[in-house]
Scaffold this motif. Structure first.
Motif, PDB file in Angstrom:
ATOM      1  N   LEU A 450       0.819  -1.208   0.000  1.00 56.65           N
ATOM      2  CA  LEU A 450       0.000   0.000   0.000  1.00 56.65           C
ATOM      3  C   LEU A 450       0.854   1.261   0.000  1.00 56.65           C
ATOM      4  CD1 LEU A 450      -2.883   1.058   0.038  1.00 56.65           C
ATOM      5  CD2 LEU A 450      -2.831   1.024   2.522  1.00 56.65           C
ATOM      6  N   HIS A 451       2.053   1.203   0.613  1.00 59.37           N
ATOM      7  CA  HIS A 451       2.872   2.405   0.679  1.00 59.37           C
ATOM      8  C   HIS A 451       3.560   2.713  -0.641  1.00 59.37           C
ATOM      9  CE1 HIS A 451       5.628  -0.953   1.715  1.00 59.37           C
ATOM     10  NE2 HIS A 451       6.479  -0.262   1.002  1.00 59.37           N
ATOM     11  N   HIS A 452       3.511   1.799  -1.617  1.00 58.76           N
ATOM     12  CA  HIS A 452       4.114   2.083  -2.913  1.00 58.76           C
ATOM     13  C   HIS A 452       3.289   3.161  -3.624  1.00 58.76           C
ATOM     14  CE1 HIS A 452       5.629   1.565  -6.980  1.00 58.76           C
ATOM     15  NE2 HIS A 452       6.655   0.890  -6.468  1.00 58.76           N
ATOM     16  N   PRO A 453       3.924   4.179  -4.204  1.00 58.96           N
ATOM     17  CA  PRO A 453       3.166   5.282  -4.822  1.00 58.96           C
ATOM     18  C   PRO A 453       2.157   4.818  -5.861  1.00 58.96           C
ATOM     19  CG  PRO A 453       5.497   5.837  -4.669  1.00 58.96           C
ATOM     20  CD  PRO A 453       5.381   4.402  -4.256  1.00 58.96           C
ATOM     21  N   VAL A 454       2.523   3.815  -6.678  1.00 57.81           N
ATOM     22  CA  VAL A 454       1.607   3.338  -7.712  1.00 57.81           C
ATOM     23  C   VAL A 454       0.362   2.716  -7.086  1.00 57.81           C
ATOM     24  CG1 VAL A 454       1.321   1.654  -9.580  1.00 57.81           C
ATOM     25  CG2 VAL A 454       3.433   2.989  -9.399  1.00 57.81           C
ATOM     26  N   THR A 455       0.559   1.846  -6.091  1.00 54.01           N
ATOM     27  CA  THR A 455      -0.571   1.196  -5.429  1.00 54.01           C
ATOM     28  C   THR A 455      -1.391   2.202  -4.628  1.00 54.01           C
ATOM     29  OG1 THR A 455       0.755  -0.815  -5.267  1.00 54.01           O
ATOM     30  CG2 THR A 455      -1.229  -0.708  -3.917  1.00 54.01           C
ATOM     31  N   GLN A 457      -1.834   5.402  -5.239  1.00 55.42           N
ATOM     32  CA  GLN A 457      -2.636   6.176  -6.182  1.00 55.42           C
ATOM     33  C   GLN A 457      -3.792   5.344  -6.735  1.00 55.42           C
ATOM     34  OE1 GLN A 457      -0.379   7.576  -9.516  1.00 55.42           O
ATOM     35  NE2 GLN A 457      -2.003   8.854 -10.315  1.00 55.42           N
ATOM     36  N   PHE A 458      -3.510   4.066  -7.012  1.00 56.42           N
ATOM     37  CA  PHE A 458      -4.541   3.164  -7.540  1.00 56.42           C
ATOM     38  C   PHE A 458      -5.697   2.993  -6.550  1.00 56.42           C
ATOM     39  CE2 PHE A 458      -5.377  -1.449  -6.731  1.00 56.42           C
ATOM     40  CZ  PHE A 458      -6.407  -1.606  -7.638  1.00 56.42           C
ATOM     41  N   ARG A 487      -2.550  -5.434 -13.300  1.00 59.98           N
ATOM     42  CA  ARG A 487      -3.541  -4.474 -13.809  1.00 59.98           C
ATOM     43  C   ARG A 487      -4.904  -4.970 -13.351  1.00 59.98           C
ATOM     44  NH1 ARG A 487      -1.444  -0.536 -16.803  1.00 59.98           N
ATOM     45  NH2 ARG A 487      -3.522   0.250 -17.279  1.00 59.98           N
ATOM     46  N   ASN A 488      -5.647  -4.102 -12.683  1.00 61.26           N
ATOM     47  CA  ASN A 488      -6.845  -4.509 -11.951  1.00 61.26           C
ATOM     48  C   ASN A 488      -8.098  -3.797 -12.449  1.00 61.26           C
ATOM     49  OD1 ASN A 488      -5.421  -5.920  -9.450  1.00 61.26           O
ATOM     50  ND2 ASN A 488      -4.340  -4.020  -9.862  1.00 61.26           N
ATOM     51  N   THR A 489      -9.176  -4.559 -12.415  1.00 58.27           N
ATOM     52  CA  THR A 489     -10.520  -3.997 -12.554  1.00 58.27           C
ATOM     53  C   THR A 489     -11.294  -4.442 -11.319  1.00 58.27           C
ATOM     54  OG1 THR A 489     -10.480  -4.002 -14.968  1.00 58.27           O
ATOM     55  CG2 THR A 489     -12.639  -4.002 -13.898  1.00 58.27           C
TER      56      THR A 489
END
Length: 903
Positions: A450-455, A457-458, A487-489
């Motif tokens: 969760l602390h990763h910027p990409v995750t 933001q997602f 890649r998630n939906t």
């Protein structure tokens, strides 16, 4: 203080008291209180104080008026008790009567709560309240906030009076709020049921020293009557509820028996017991009349599906008084079979003592069909989910996450309490698990970064866009702790304002992104390679001419100033040639001449050179594997790799340190090799480490990019590590780097292992004296200046030289010469016929003719002309006089590059 008896001795008091006793509204209350007497304050003089008759009459009148008001309020409350239909209505009326009839400032009723804090909940009030009961925070606990009049009355089950709120020290916590509302005296009377308090009646007076004994007795009776009234109303409401429930149950029973589509029956217990009663619904459900069923003692057994008979025999084992149910199939009158649910209970007939079965047969055929359809649907769904190549999952949150929280708070809650509730095998494999069972039940914190910027933001976007998102990236961890890109939906389920679960579909795009990155790098390399290759040939020809003539001039008698200038020109030309080679190396376009090498020898040779140039404050360390496998690579390029890494290490250790080079054997399986972009197999690892400044993550991400450098202007080209990368990749290897600020740097280079014996490299050939000869050499070179320079070089070594500006001209020259031509020195690519075609023509005429190619083109251009095949001799432009002489002599002699040399 005067007693009522004292007041009665005066005529006015006697008249007023007589009026009080004969109050027509409540004569019984007057009689009950006519002997009441207010006790004197402890320590006070029992004798009446000396006061005037007029003052004494005034006080008596006030007291009697207050008693009369209290008496009238008691009477009115009793009337309200008799007429009240609901508890809340009664409470509101009582408070209103106390204020309006009794003349008090405020009255309130509150109930004690059996919670942990022992709070008191206001139920009703009248008069001047202005939020007083809510403001003071009622409690009945034995704490400072619970020691007020209301809390004390409940806790200690007694009447509590504060006759002077302005000065009583025990009332300090509530004084300000009470004085603002004009409460000068307060009495709290407990409301009891079975002798135990459940609430309180609180009365507030605007006069200090109110609530004398007689008045208290009246108010006590009022509170007791109110308690009784509340209990009576609750009893009536409970009675009405029970009656209503009974009526509702009876109605439901009638509806069940007479209207629902189910057969009510009574039968003797046991599988073969006959029916004693059958409701009319049997005609609708089974197509038989009730009398038909009763007439046949074996009706039930004969119409039961034979496959269900063993289960039905269990009825003989059922306990009395215990409800049971069983599903089975029965045959209708028309031959069709239906499903029924038998819900029954075994009872004992009080008259005969027989065991009876009382129950209902409910037609559940449609439900069974729906269950079967659902089962088939679920089976199709499971097959679809399990066969899907994409991960399908459901995450639950326990407890659910309130949606009114901020986005950051929701993410923190969800991350803490979320877990994988369901997923398919593809999802499990994405996380490196053998099956979905290994992933289900795992907390989100096990795999979601969760602390990763990409995750981050997602997930924030997911919440802000209404708990749904399409095709967005997240960074997660697999079972081996490796980062994966998904890649998630997703869509979230919201129930009563709480985020309870998330459904999602995901794809592992880690490999795809890796391939895309490789493609981008390859495209960049291709672009740079086209640029470098486009100018390499002409540039190398020019450099050859400049370098050669500078070398010729240096051999003549020049003054010192001219010699220094020519030396600088030569060195500049060598740097230009080196820069061209680095560009070609990075873009993997340089011409490599791989040989079987022992990297231990290469490391040893390089360290000998480094010991003279790298500085005494840097300790060189070699850790060489004693049984190192051989590799096939260009010796000069491997040396270039080591030198570039050593120079970088030296610059990273301005105050000295350690530079270590070590070798080892490795073997990579398919998964390991894929991470390094290598083929599976055996490799030799060359590890170069330093104890220098190290690099941060941002710098590490760019170190192999061309022209990227952290050195000051003029201190570096930015091609050193990109050259290393290009050489390693072009040699079929891989490279990894680990570094952190102030923690040093470690490069690991993997080169494919090969079979065969290695050839130890000698010293550089341009440092040696080279033998010449008298053989005839034909030069085919389309660049006139370079052709002339090459002729001059060769003639200086004693050779006889013929020149040609093209392949066609070279063929004519050979034919016209007539005698034997010992060596053809030809450019690879020329206008018209290529050097390869020229060589084939010459060999057809004289197979003994030796062939030596020279080129300034890039690797892929040379490969097209097949001059890199084993046994073919190649001279790379630009070249020096001595390099040309060594290559010509070794080619003529038909031996290795080390021959024809005199020490």
């Amino acid at each position: 203080m005067y007693t009522i008896a004292g007041w009665a001795r005066t005529g006015l008091a006697r008249d007023s008291l007589t009026q009080y006793k004969s109050d027509p509204e409540n004569p019984s209350a007057a009689t009950a209180h006519q002997s009441a007497e207010v006790s004197t304050t402890p320590g006070a003089d029992p004798r009446p104080p000396e006061v005037s008759a007029s003052d004494r009459d005034s006080e008596v009148n006030k007291e009697l008026r207050r008693l009369n008001r209290a008496l009238r309020a008691l009477s009115a409350c009793n009337q309200a008790l008799a007429q009240a239909t609901s508890e809340q209505e009664l409470l509101n009326q009582i408070c209103g009567i106390i204020v309006q009839v009794g003349g008090y400032r405020m009255a309130g009723i509150a109930y004690a709560q059996q919670d942990e804090q022992k709070t008191v909940r206001p139920m009703a009030h009248a008069g001047y309240d202005s939020g007083y009961l809510e403001t003071i925070g009622l409690r009945w606990s034995d704490t400072p906030s619970g020691r007020g009049p209301i809390g004390t009355a409940i806790r200690e089950n007694r009447i509590c009076i504060f006759s002077d709120t302005a000065h009583d020290p025990q009332f300090t916590p509530w004084r300000e709020a009470a004085m603002q509302r004009g409460y000068a005296a307060i009495i709290s009377l407990p409301l009891r049921v079975a002798g135990l308090p459940f609430g309180v009646l609180a009365i507030y007076s605007e006069q200090a020293n109110s609530f004398e004994k007689s008045e208290v007795e009246l108010l006590t009776e009022m509170a007791n009557n109110l308690s009784f009234g509340i209990t009576a109303i609750r009893s009536q409401e409970e009675s009405r509820r029970v009656t209503s429930a009974l009526q509702e149950a009876e109605a439901k029973y009638r509806q069940l028996v007479e209207q629902v589509p189910a057969i009510s029956y009574v039968a003797e217990a046991g599988a073969f017991g006959p029916f004693l009663y059958m409701s009319p619904q049997v005609t609708t459900i089974l197509g038989y009349k009730p009398e038909d069923c009763l007439a046949n003692p074996r009706f039930w057994w004969e119409h039961l599906n034979p496959l269900d008979q063993p289960q039905a025999l269990r009825e003989d084992t059922w306990e009395e008084g215990r409800l049971f149910h069983i599903d089975y199939r029965m045959r209708r009158n028309d031959g069709e079979e239906i499903w029924v649910r038998d819900e029954a209970i075994i009872v004992r007939d009080p008259h005969t003592g027989k065991r009876l079965t009382r129950g209902m047969l409910v037609d559940i055929t449609e439900r069974k069909r729906a269950e079967e359809a659902l089962r088939e649907s679920e089976e199709r769904y499971r097959n679809f989910v399990e066969q899907s190549s994409e991960g399908i999952y459901r995450m639950e949150y326990d407890p659910p996450v309130p949606c009114h929280l901020t986005v950051e708070e929701q993410l923190a809650r969800g991350y803490k309490c979320g877990f994988m509730a369901e997923c398919n095998g593809a999802m499990a494999r994405m996380y490196g698990r053998a099956s979905s069972q290994e992933l289900m039940g795992k907390p989100l914190s096990d795999f979601l970064i969760l602390h990763h910027p990409v995750t981050q933001q997602f997930m924030e976007k997911f919440i802000r866009e209404g708990y749904r998102i399409t095709d967005q990236e997240s960074i997660e961890l697999d079972a081996q702790g490796q980062k994966r890109v998904f890649r998630n939906t997703m869509v979230g389920t919201i129930v009563d304002g709480h985020w309870v679960r998330t459904w999602g579909i995901t794809r592992d795009v880690t490999e795809r992104l890796h391939l895309e990155e490789q493609l981008r790098n390859a495209q960049q390399l291709e672009a740079i390679g086209r640029l470098a290759g486009g100018v390499a040939h002409d540039f190398n020809n020019i450099l050859s001419i400049i370098m050669g003539h500078a070398e010729l001039l240096l051999a003549t008698g020049l003054d010192e100033r001219s010699r220094v200038g020519l030396e600088q020109m030569r060195r500049a030309t060598e740097r230009a040639a080196s820069l061209t080679q680095q560009l070609l190396a990075f873009s993997r376009k340089q011409v490599l001449q791989p040989k079987v090498l022992d990297l231990n020898d290469t490391v040893a040779d390089v360290q000998k050179m480094l010991s003279r140039v790298i500085g005494e404050d840097i300790e060189l360390i070699a850790r060489l594997h004693p049984s190192l496998m051989a590799v096939k690579a260009d010796p000069g390029q491997v040396e270039q790799v080591l030198m570039n890494l050593a120079v970088n290490a030296r610059d990273a250790m301005p105050h000295g340190g350690k530079l270590a080079m070590e070798t080892s054997n490795m073997e990579f399986h398919e998964d390991e090799a894929r991470d390094l972009d290598l083929a599976a197999g055996r490799y030799v690892m060359l590890r170069v480490t330093d104890t220098g400044n190290g690099m941060d993550a941002v710098t590490l991400a760019h170190i192999f990019e061309p022209f990227f450098t952290t050195k000051p202007m003029g201190k570096g080209t930015g091609l050193g590590l990109s050259t290393v990368y290009g050489i390693v990749k072009q040699s079929g290897g891989g490279i990894q780097v680990d570094s952190e600020p102030e923690g040093g740097t470690a490069f690991r280079i993997y080169l494919p292992a090969t079979e065969g014996s290695s050839i130890k490299q000698g010293d550089r050939m341009r440092q040696m004296q080279v033998a010449g000869g008298s053989e005839t050499i034909l030069i085919a070179e389309d660049e006139p200046d370079l052709r002339e320079l090459t002729r001059i070089f060769l003639e200086s070594y004693g050779y006889k030289v013929l020149e040609a500006g093209s392949a066609e001209q070279a063929i004519r020259k050979a034919d016209e010469f007539g005698a034997r031509i010992h060596l053809l020195l030809t450019d690879v690519i020329m206008p018209g016929m290529s050097g390869r075609q020229l060589a084939e023509n010459m060999l057809q005429k004289d197979p003994k003719t030796k062939i030596l190619y020279m080129t300034g083109y890039t690797d892929d251009m040379v490969v097209q002309h097949k001059v890199l095949e084993p046994g073919v001799q190649l001279l790379q432009k630009p070249f020096t006089r001595s390099e040309l002489a060594v290559k010509v002599r070794t080619t003529l002699d038909g031996i290795g590059p080390g021959s024809g040399v005199r020490g």
